[in-house]
Design an enzyme around this catalytic site. Structure first.
Site, PDB file in Angstrom:
ATOM      1  N   SER A  20     -11.341   0.215   3.009  1.00 15.94           N
ATOM      2  CA  SER A  20     -10.551  -0.031   4.221  1.00 15.94           C
ATOM      3  C   SER A  20      -9.917   1.264   4.700  1.00 15.94           C
ATOM      4  O   SER A  20      -9.174   1.910   3.960  1.00 15.94           O
ATOM      5  CB  SER A  20      -9.462  -1.070   3.941  1.00 15.94           C
ATOM      6  OG  SER A  20     -10.039  -2.326   3.676  1.00 15.94           O
ATOM      7  N   ARG A  32       0.827  -1.218   0.000  1.00 14.20           N
ATOM      8  CA  ARG A  32       0.000   0.000   0.000  1.00 14.20           C
ATOM      9  C   ARG A  32       0.861   1.267   0.000  1.00 14.20           C
ATOM     10  O   ARG A  32       0.519   2.263   0.628  1.00 14.20           O
ATOM     11  CB  ARG A  32      -0.966   0.012   1.191  1.00 14.20           C
ATOM     12  CG  ARG A  32      -1.921  -1.187   1.232  1.00 14.20           C
ATOM     13  CD  ARG A  32      -2.859  -1.233   0.025  1.00 14.20           C
ATOM     14  NE  ARG A  32      -3.617  -2.466   0.039  1.00 14.20           N
ATOM     15  CZ  ARG A  32      -3.220  -3.585  -0.588  1.00 14.20           C
ATOM     16  NH1 ARG A  32      -2.109  -3.592  -1.302  1.00 14.20           N
ATOM     17  NH2 ARG A  32      -3.952  -4.667  -0.524  1.00 14.20           N
ATOM     18  N   GLU A  67      -5.016   4.134   6.291  1.00 12.17           N
ATOM     19  CA  GLU A  67      -4.664   3.899   4.884  1.00 12.17           C
ATOM     20  C   GLU A  67      -4.822   5.125   3.987  1.00 12.17           C
ATOM     21  O   GLU A  67      -3.930   5.421   3.194  1.00 12.17           O
ATOM     22  CB  GLU A  67      -5.471   2.722   4.321  1.00 12.17           C
ATOM     23  CG  GLU A  67      -5.060   2.332   2.924  1.00 12.17           C
ATOM     24  CD  GLU A  67      -5.580   0.978   2.510  1.00 12.17           C
ATOM     25  OE1 GLU A  67      -5.888   0.807   1.318  1.00 12.17           O
ATOM     26  OE2 GLU A  67      -5.662   0.081   3.367  1.00 12.17           O
TER      27      GLU A  67
END
Length: 332
Positions: free
Chosen positions: A234, A160, A328
């Site tokens: 998320s 990520r 995130e």
């Protein structure tokens, strides 16, 4: 190109955070991008790019120029290589790629956002990361207006993450993908495999479109409707732990995990749920009852309210299990 002043960004970010920006514009061409960059230089203000607002959290009003990217288009270089302009919707691109018999991206169906955002976070789902299919990323340096092409290696992809998270001066104009010409079914990821085994479909005869449809159905089932419970997917990164840290965690709690190259991926949602946060909220923000790593809002809230709630979860999980969750989406 029209530049608006004191623009409310509530309707252009997925969490419906109600903040204001000093200047706002939408661009549809690289030429308009250059105009917007010049405007920011004349005004001596910072600029920030946004696609569908699905991976960003505004925690304050923004005293600069927000540029919404609507640059679209596709160039098929050959049967494997395709170049997609950064303003294209990601899910629509994955759907289109299958219609053109370009395979491999089907596990990444229904991820919100634009193609241009995909390399920044190195988006991924069900055992696949977009970096596996990226050949090049084309960009413009907003400080010098020079064009630059980044190879896959130069993008420094991680879990990520990518170079672009720290090199915010680069605006991604297009992404060059290398897809597969032959179907390459991969349903090895636990939840995806369970989904298909529970279905009436024969796993041995699955086609890429079946996986695309299955992933879309699964995401719809386990994630809240973003039109009713505003979210960015998320909100917390899954943990990636080395062996020592993983052993420390499993002495406290038994967790499901996915091991790759001696690294252990652990669901942040699992730990949040075990901490008792699933379905809980404060004011206009809460953790989804469907998926504990998804933070949802009822809209029209201050960004700081959202971050305070997220930090209280991070602190609680750390106090219980000794691991630190990370947010995130990008905080602005």
């Amino acid at each position: 190109m029209k530049i608006e002043e004191n623009y409310c960004i509530k309707d252009i970010n997925s969490l419906r955070v109600n903040q204001f920006v000093k200047y706002f514009c939408s661009i549809e061409t690289v030429e308009q991008l250059q105009e917007a960059i010049e405007f920011s230089k004349i005004k001596k203000i910072p600029l920030f790019f946004i696609g569908e607002g699905s991976n960003v959290v505004f925690t304050n009003d923004y005293d600069g120029l927000i540029i919404r990217n609507n640059i679209i288009g596709k160039i098929e270089h050959d049967e494997r290589i395709v170049e997609i302009y950064s303003g294209e919707n990601w899910h629509n691109f994955v759907d289109w790629s299958l219609s053109k018999e370009r395979y491999g991206l089907e596990n990444l169906a229904l991820i919100p956002g634009t193609v241009g955002a995909s390399p920044i976070q190195n988006i991924g789902a069900y055992g696949k990361d977009v970096s596996a299919f990226i050949k090049e990323v084309k960009s413009i340096n907003t400080l010098t207006t020079e064009e630059r092409v980044f190879s896959k290696e130069e993008c420094r992809f991680g879990y990520r993450s990518s170079l672009f998270q720290n090199k915010k001066e680069y605006f991604i104009t297009s992404v060059v993908f290398e897809t597969n010409t032959d179907p390459c079914i991969d349903i090895s990821y636990d939840s995806l495999q369970k989904f298909f085994r529970a279905s009436s479909m024969e796993i041995e005869t699955l086609k890429p479109k079946d996986v695309f449809d299955g992933v879309s159905t699964l995401r719809t089932t386990i994630l809240p409707d973003h039109n009713k419970e505003f979210n960015v997917g998320s909100f917390f990164k899954n943990l990636v732990l080395g062996e020592e840290d993983f052993k420390k965690l499993t002495k406290i709690i038994s967790v499901p995990y996915h091991e790759t190259n001696s690294l252990y991926k652990v669901s942040s949602g699992y730990l949040i749920e075990k901490s008792g946060w699933k379905g809980r909220g404060v004011g206009k923000v809460r953790i989804s009852e469907k998926h504990a790593s998804v933070l949802t809002t009822s809209g029209n809230l201050d960004g700081k309210e959202l971050v305070r709630f997220a930090n209280s979860i991070i602190d609680d999980v750390y106090s219980k299990f000794g691991v630190k969750l990370e947010i995130e989406p990008t905080l602005i």
